[in-house]
Design a protein around this motif. Structure first.
Motif, mmCIF file in Angstrom:
data_model
loop_
_atom_site.group_PDB
_atom_site.id
_atom_site.type_symbol
_atom_site.label_atom_id
_atom_site.label_comp_id
_atom_site.label_asym_id
_atom_site.label_seq_id
_atom_site.Cartn_x
_atom_site.Cartn_y
_atom_site.Cartn_z
ATOM 1 N N LYS A 151 28.599 67.681 22.402
ATOM 2 C CA LYS A 151 28.266 65.971 22.458
ATOM 3 C C LYS A 151 28.258 65.518 21.036
ATOM 4 N N ASP A 152 27.885 66.239 20.267
ATOM 5 C CA ASP A 152 27.724 65.941 18.754
ATOM 6 C C ASP A 152 27.790 67.047 17.766
ATOM 7 N N LEU A 153 28.839 67.252 17.154
ATOM 8 C CA LEU A 153 29.127 68.593 16.410
ATOM 9 C C LEU A 153 27.901 68.947 15.469
ATOM 10 N N ASN A 154 27.484 67.751 14.394
ATOM 11 C CA ASN A 154 26.812 67.810 13.439
ATOM 12 C C ASN A 154 25.273 67.996 14.146
ATOM 13 N N GLU A 155 24.940 67.189 14.951
ATOM 14 C CA GLU A 155 23.506 67.577 15.590
ATOM 15 C C GLU A 155 23.186 69.028 16.157
ATOM 16 N N GLY A 156 24.282 69.663 16.861
ATOM 17 C CA GLY A 156 24.369 70.602 17.363
ATOM 18 C C GLY A 156 24.096 71.893 16.165
ATOM 19 N N ILE A 186 24.990 67.625 5.922
ATOM 20 C CA ILE A 186 25.060 67.042 7.249
ATOM 21 C C ILE A 186 24.217 65.977 7.343
ATOM 22 N N ARG A 187 22.971 65.953 7.123
ATOM 23 C CA ARG A 187 22.138 64.990 7.254
ATOM 24 C C ARG A 187 22.185 63.765 6.532
ATOM 25 N N GLU A 188 22.934 64.058 5.094
ATOM 26 C CA GLU A 188 23.494 62.644 4.544
ATOM 27 C C GLU A 188 24.773 62.217 5.279
ATOM 28 N N GLU A 189 25.640 62.910 5.756
ATOM 29 C CA GLU A 189 26.914 62.715 6.441
ATOM 30 C C GLU A 189 26.298 61.650 7.753
ATOM 31 N N ILE A 190 25.233 62.250 8.501
ATOM 32 C CA ILE A 190 24.552 61.525 9.615
ATOM 33 C C ILE A 190 24.363 59.990 9.237
ATOM 34 N N LYS A 191 23.456 60.141 8.121
ATOM 35 C CA LYS A 191 22.955 59.004 7.423
ATOM 36 C C LYS A 191 23.959 57.896 7.006
ATOM 37 N N LYS A 192 24.948 58.382 6.505
ATOM 38 C CA LYS A 192 26.145 57.485 6.210
ATOM 39 C C LYS A 192 26.923 56.918 7.356
#
Length: 194
Positions: A151-156, A186-192
């Motif tokens: 469903k979500d690569l980064n969250e996974g 990855i957290r920074e990527e999600i935040k952006k």
């Protein structure tokens, strides 16, 4: 990028046990699946997944020597005692030197498939997580990670890294600095994106 997958497959097969080879092919399958979902370069994912564990069964002393001479900025003396950490670095080195593969994304996907790293590309992320959730993997929470990754690569990836961290803590160890760097990145990527 023209690499003959079947030729490379024979080279890998000659360097690892049947059990390891079956795992590698399961990682290839999962990488292809994820590459299709996330519109990643399927060829690069396939090749990197195929080669990710090519040096997994190499002699430990040989691995230590290669890592000492080529990856001293990434690996501490303590790391050099852990062959789980060494084989990805050695694999990337071996593939570049012996197979003459120079594609940096493929080499980094091999090098970072166990610990992760900051600013990973889509191909690197896919090979990293495909290794953890390929279909023969059977550990507590793998189904949950697998479902999340689809469903979500980064969250996974973050969820898997968190589980790995808790496990390491439970046996009195801590995650490698590259794993922390991957999670932060990855957290920074999600935040952006939000």
């Amino acid at each position: 990028m023209i690499y003959n997958f079947e030729d490379l497959k024979e080279i890998v097969k000659s360097k690892v046990s049947i059990k390891r080879f079956n795992h590698i092919m399961a990682v290839v399958d999962m990488s292809i699946k994820l590459a299709k979902i996330y519109n990643a370069d399927i060829e690069k994912c396939k090749i990197a997944a195929l080669l990710h564990d090519i040096c997994k069964e190499m002699n430990k002393e040989e691995m230590k020597k290669i890592c000492k001479n080529n990856f001293s900025e990434d690996l501490t003396d303590e790391d050099l005692e852990n062959d789980e950490i060494l084989h990805p670095f050695v694999g990337a080195y071996w593939v570049e030197k012996n197979l003459k593969i120079e594609d940096i994304e493929i080499l980094n996907a091999i090098k970072n498939h166990t610990l992760g790293n900051k600013n990973m590309t889509l191909v690197e992320k896919i090979v990293y997580i495909a290794d953890a959730v390929e279909i023969t993997r059977n550990y507590p929470g793998v189904e949950e990670i697998r479902n999340l990754v689809f469903k979500d690569l980064n969250e996974g990836i973050l969820f898997e890294a968190g589980k790995k961290e808790k496990y390491l803590e439970s046996i009195g160890k801590k995650s490698h600095k590259n794993s922390y760097a991957m999670q932060k990145s990855i957290r920074e990527e999600i935040k952006k994106k939000n």
